[in-house]
Design an enzyme around this catalytic site. Structure first.
Site, mmCIF file in Angstrom:
data_model
loop_
_atom_site.group_PDB
_atom_site.id
_atom_site.type_symbol
_atom_site.label_atom_id
_atom_site.label_comp_id
_atom_site.label_asym_id
_atom_site.label_seq_id
_atom_site.Cartn_x
_atom_site.Cartn_y
_atom_site.Cartn_z
ATOM 1 N N TRP A 100 0.866 -1.182 -0.177
ATOM 2 C CA TRP A 100 -0.018 -0.098 -0.091
ATOM 3 C C TRP A 100 0.762 1.403 -0.098
ATOM 4 C CZ3 TRP A 100 -4.389 0.014 -2.135
ATOM 5 C CH2 TRP A 100 -5.246 -1.024 -1.914
ATOM 6 N N ASP A 171 -1.366 6.672 6.478
ATOM 7 C CA ASP A 171 -2.559 5.776 6.037
ATOM 8 C C ASP A 171 -2.899 4.865 6.870
ATOM 9 O OD1 ASP A 171 -4.162 4.140 4.750
ATOM 10 O OD2 ASP A 171 -2.783 3.586 2.880
ATOM 11 N N LYS A 195 -12.320 -1.365 6.211
ATOM 12 C CA LYS A 195 -11.604 -2.340 7.178
ATOM 13 C C LYS A 195 -12.180 -2.293 8.618
ATOM 14 C CE LYS A 195 -8.891 -2.602 3.533
ATOM 15 N NZ LYS A 195 -8.074 -1.478 2.795
HETATM 16 C C1 PLP Z 1 -7.494 -1.153 1.578
HETATM 17 C C2 PLP Z 1 -6.519 -0.205 1.687
HETATM 18 C C3 PLP Z 1 -6.250 0.906 0.770
HETATM 19 C C4 PLP Z 1 -7.199 1.217 -0.382
HETATM 20 O O1 PLP Z 1 -8.555 1.393 -0.216
HETATM 21 P P1 PLP Z 1 -9.662 1.688 -1.368
HETATM 22 O O2 PLP Z 1 -10.810 2.399 -0.570
HETATM 23 O O3 PLP Z 1 -9.777 0.263 -1.877
HETATM 24 O O4 PLP Z 1 -8.978 2.555 -2.279
HETATM 25 C C5 PLP Z 1 -5.290 1.854 0.982
HETATM 26 N N1 PLP Z 1 -4.463 1.731 2.073
HETATM 27 C C6 PLP Z 1 -4.520 0.557 2.928
HETATM 28 C C7 PLP Z 1 -3.663 0.339 4.111
HETATM 29 C C8 PLP Z 1 -5.600 -0.112 2.870
HETATM 30 O O5 PLP Z 1 -5.650 -1.202 3.525
#
Ligand code: PLP
Length: 359
Positions: A100, A171, A195
């Site tokens: 990511w 993030d 998540k």
């Molecule tokens: C799932 C995830 C993303 C991407 O999320 P989307 O909503 O599908 O764009 C980005 N960073 C992390 C750490 C993630 O787990």
């Protein structure tokens, strides 16, 4: 049979939240309407929105120096929004620890100068480990530092508290609200909801107010932090139902004792699963113990030819979505806040039995 869903995202939501949402699905608060049928500008909905913000502020212990924004575009939307709003012709430092944070670099590079550095290495046990922050190279006058405290695909988590000579952007898509974190050490955090917060379609941004001044009018309106803050996340129609569900999840967490209580439970769940992996010669995880994710636990079987059978038999026991990410292979159990410890116990018992009969 109880089904335990270990999907990495969109992920399982708390049972109590789903039941409440079902109960008020067609008649919210005696309005005779579903929440999703209300105008985002009516006072009933504004109350839901304000309550969602207030509950999140309480959970994260936020001071008035920060604004909470609900935005569109998921986690990846923020990969673009962050450089668009914060770069201002400067250079930012991006640190890579897995897939990511790597994807965040690829997106940010479209918008300006990005210095990026891989900060993982293989230790003497051939495990993946993250360098300490003091060994990360941040350039002078960096516009900001970006990193990903929990790599959802790779199962790598950073528990160290950041302190850099530049604003810190993180993030937190897969780790927000899973453990106590002093947000005062961050200048901007963001998370796609699917998540640990709610359904997909909304992302949460917490931004230090002084950073809002960086947003230029020329960037797309729905990605503009300043505009979003000025409009209470309602410059255009926000994902109203997703925000409502997020509010229910926040209130569920508060009811259960908040992030601190949840962290204890998450530690217990992760320890149980990693212990089962470490105690066997059949399952393995290649991440250094201090960087093992509490939320996403990847593991491999000694014989990959048994992967398919493992998944089939797990599913028969109600243990679903355990297949690893396509780039890592093997298995991955995502054990976010909504996963009860019983789910992990059932998984561990299944793993032991599978090893006994096939190992
Ligand atoms: C799932 C995830 C993303 C991407 O999320 P989307 O909503 O599908 O764009 C980005 N960073 C992390 C750490 C993630 O787990």
């Amino acid at each position: 049979m109880t089904v335990y869903n270990f999907c990495a995202g969109p992920a399982k939501l708390p049972d109590e939240v789903m039941i409440k949402a079902q109960q008020e699905f067609r008649d919210w608060n005696n309005t005779g309407c579903s929440v999703m049928e209300l105008s985002h500008r009516c006072k009933e909905y504004i109350a839901v929105y304000d309550a969602a913000v207030a509950s999140l502020k309480k959970l994260l212990n936020l001071s008035d120096e920060y604004s909470v924004l609900f935005m569109h575009g998921g986690g990846r939307g923020q990969f673009a929004a962050v450089p668009m709003n914060l770069l201002n012709n400067g250079t930012a430092n991006y640190f890579q620890t897995g897939s990511w944070s790597k994807a965040a670099v690829a997106e940010a590079q479209k918008f300006g100068n990005i210095e990026n550095e891989i900060v993982t290495f293989n230790n003497e046990l051939d495990q993946t480990q993250v360098k300490e922050f003091k060994d990360w190279n941040v350039k002078d006058n960096s516009a900001y530092v970006h990193y990903c405290p929990n790599e959802t695909v790779d199962g790598i988590e950073i528990f160290e508290t950041p302190s850099f000579d530049a604003p810190v952007v993180a993030d937190l898509s897969s780790t927000i609200l899973s453990r106590t974190m002093d947000i005062n050490n961050f200048d901007l955090i963001y998370a796609g909801a699917q998540k640990n917060i709610g359904p997909s379609g909304v992302s949460v941004v917490v931004i230090k107010n002084e950073l809002l001044a960086r947003s230029d009018d020329k960037i797309p309106a729905i990605l503009n932090y300043k505009l979003t803050a000025e409009n209470g996340s309602m410059f255009n129609t926000p994902p109203t139902y997703a925000i409502y569900l997020a509010k229910l999840v926040f209130d569920w967490l508060l009811d259960k004792g908040g992030v601190e209580a949840q962290e204890k439970l998450n530690i217990a769940k992760a320890e149980l699963l990693y212990k089962a992996i470490d105690d066997s010669n059949f399952y393995s995880n290649k991440v250094a113990p201090q960087n093992r994710s509490r939320m996403n636990v990847p593991f491999h079987l000694a014989n990959p030819e048994l992967d398919k059978l493992f998944l089939q038999q797990a599913e028969l026991q109600g243990l679903v979505a355990l297949k690893g990410h396509r780039i890592v292979g093997g298995m991955r159990a995502s054990i976010y806040n909504a996963m009860p410890i019983e789910g992990v116990q059932t998984l561990v018992e299944f793993m032991k039995e599978f090893e006994r009969t096939h190992g």
